[in-house]
Design a protein around this motif. Structure first.
Motif, PDB file in Angstrom:
ATOM      1  N   CYS A  57       0.857  -1.175   0.000  1.00 13.19           N
ATOM      2  CA  CYS A  57       0.000   0.000   0.000  1.00 13.19           C
ATOM      3  C   CYS A  57       0.901   1.235   0.000  1.00 13.19           C
ATOM      4  O   CYS A  57       1.852   1.317   0.774  1.00 13.19           O
ATOM      5  CB  CYS A  57      -0.893  -0.014   1.232  1.00 13.19           C
ATOM      6  N   CYS A  60       0.350   2.940   3.739  1.00 13.47           N
ATOM      7  CA  CYS A  60       0.635   2.292   5.027  1.00 13.47           C
ATOM      8  C   CYS A  60       1.622   1.139   4.901  1.00 13.47           C
ATOM      9  O   CYS A  60       1.999   0.544   5.912  1.00 13.47           O
ATOM     10  CB  CYS A  60      -0.649   1.790   5.668  1.00 13.47           C
ATOM     11  N   CYS A  69      -4.486  -0.012   0.273  1.00 14.22           N
ATOM     12  CA  CYS A  69      -5.142  -1.155   0.900  1.00 14.22           C
ATOM     13  C   CYS A  69      -6.577  -0.779   1.240  1.00 14.22           C
ATOM     14  O   CYS A  69      -6.968   0.388   1.171  1.00 14.22           O
ATOM     15  CB  CYS A  69      -4.383  -1.582   2.151  1.00 14.22           C
ATOM     16  N   CYS A  72      -6.796   2.000   4.014  1.00 13.16           N
ATOM     17  CA  CYS A  72      -6.403   3.345   3.564  1.00 13.16           C
ATOM     18  C   CYS A  72      -7.387   3.908   2.541  1.00 13.16           C
ATOM     19  O   CYS A  72      -7.554   5.122   2.424  1.00 13.16           O
ATOM     20  CB  CYS A  72      -4.999   3.313   2.973  1.00 13.16           C
TER      21      CYS A  72
HETATM   22 ZN   LIG Z   1      -2.819   1.089   3.435  1.00 11.18          ZN
END
Ligand SMILES: [Zn+2]
Ligand SMILES: [Zn+2]
Lengths: 201, 201
Positions: A57, A60, A69, A72
């Motif tokens: 991601c 993150c 992801c 997020c």
């Molecule tokens: Zn993420």
């Protein structure tokens, strides 16, 4: 004398799995060949796809096959001001299961380990610092493991983060809920004592 | 909340390996994704190839990607009159490494296990009987494991083979070379005693 070339290659390749030596690899290969070809083929496909398509991601660092992801990308999380730092994707799932946290995560994918050559950049701390620079995050929750390496990593990140306008917190150490005092190790127990809270009835 | 679809599929597929539960599968998946994509891709290829191309030797049932395994295809072994019955391909390799045996093998790929639904035909005993019918084999060496199941399997094969003109032998039980008597289990020790041989100086 060895096994036939393809069987030997399969055994050798299985040894790339953590904790799998020659004997275990043999047992795995025979088991798949003799009793579960379908499972073996499914595993081959899942491996090939995951190795080429799963990335990190962009925000993150958790594993995902998309740019962001699921967490997020969620609109509710995008406006979050709390950022929880964990060592592994499994920790994200564990914390999500408590349903106690509505903020975002940052997944280090490990901890600082100079002996293994794992330094700050391997944990994406440059990406984390960029995130802090944006100014949206107001609290950084250090949820690395309560191990020597996890504590050292938490300490390093706290040092870095104190240059920014952000509250830094560490998850509490203490006696596990449901545990019995006599079986808790001394280190945990002294943390539980020094971290005691007022108890009003 | 779960891992991303491809990561979850990889974890689920890894659980088809013997002895691998959820936690181990997770650790394996993360390790490959984070530190060894190349190993993971190699494993995917080796698995796919082995699952589709590896079959059984038409004569001895050992794993091979050819019609006959290397041993059965060797001209020297083709005229052999001794047939050594083993449970697993690894046993063939162990015996070959002693360089004591020049005959052929028959690999059961397991042992009789009624509870697991493994009967005589699953061990290819029909193929073995056909081999005995040909009349080339004069000695059958029962080298199944010295376990309850291995003994039962040896017994079953001996019963079947006694209808043919063939000497039936069982590998010797006894004290392992280099072992100390006091650490040998009683069952092995009584086998070692009852199987004692004349010792001439
Ligand atoms: Zn993420
Ligand atoms: Zn063969």
């Amino acid at each position: 004398m060895k096994f036939s070339p393809l069987v030997q290659e399969l055994i050798d390749s299985l040894k790339c799995l953590p904790g799998v030596g020659s004997k275990t690899a043999q047992r795995m290969a025979f088991q798949l060949l003799e009793r579960n070809r379908q499972g073996g083929e499914k595993l081959a496909g899942a491996l090939a796809k995951a190795m080429t398509e799963v990335g990190h991601c962009q925000q993150c660092r958790n594993f995902t096959e998309s740019e962001l992801c699921e967490i997020c990308a969620s609109p509710k999380r995008k406006i979050a001001t709390q950022l929880c730092i964990v060592e592994s994707p499994a920790d994200v799932i564990a914390i999500e299961q408590t349903a106690e946290f509505q903020g975002r995560y940052f997944v280090l994918m490990g901890h600082l380990s100079p002996l293994d050559g794992i330094g700050p950049n391997d944990l994406g701390l440059d990406i984390l610092e960029n995130e802090l620079l944006k100014g949206q995050i107001t609290e950084l929750i250090l949820a690395t493991n309560p191990t020597v390496e996890g504590e050292a990593t938490a300490h390093y990140i706290a040092e870095m983060a104190k240059h920014y306008q952000v509250t830094i917190s560490r998850i509490a150490h203490g006696v596990p809920v449901g545990g019995e005092l006599e079986y808790v190790d001394g280190n945990t127990l002294s943390h539980a004592l020094s971290g005691r809270k007022n108890y009003s009835v």
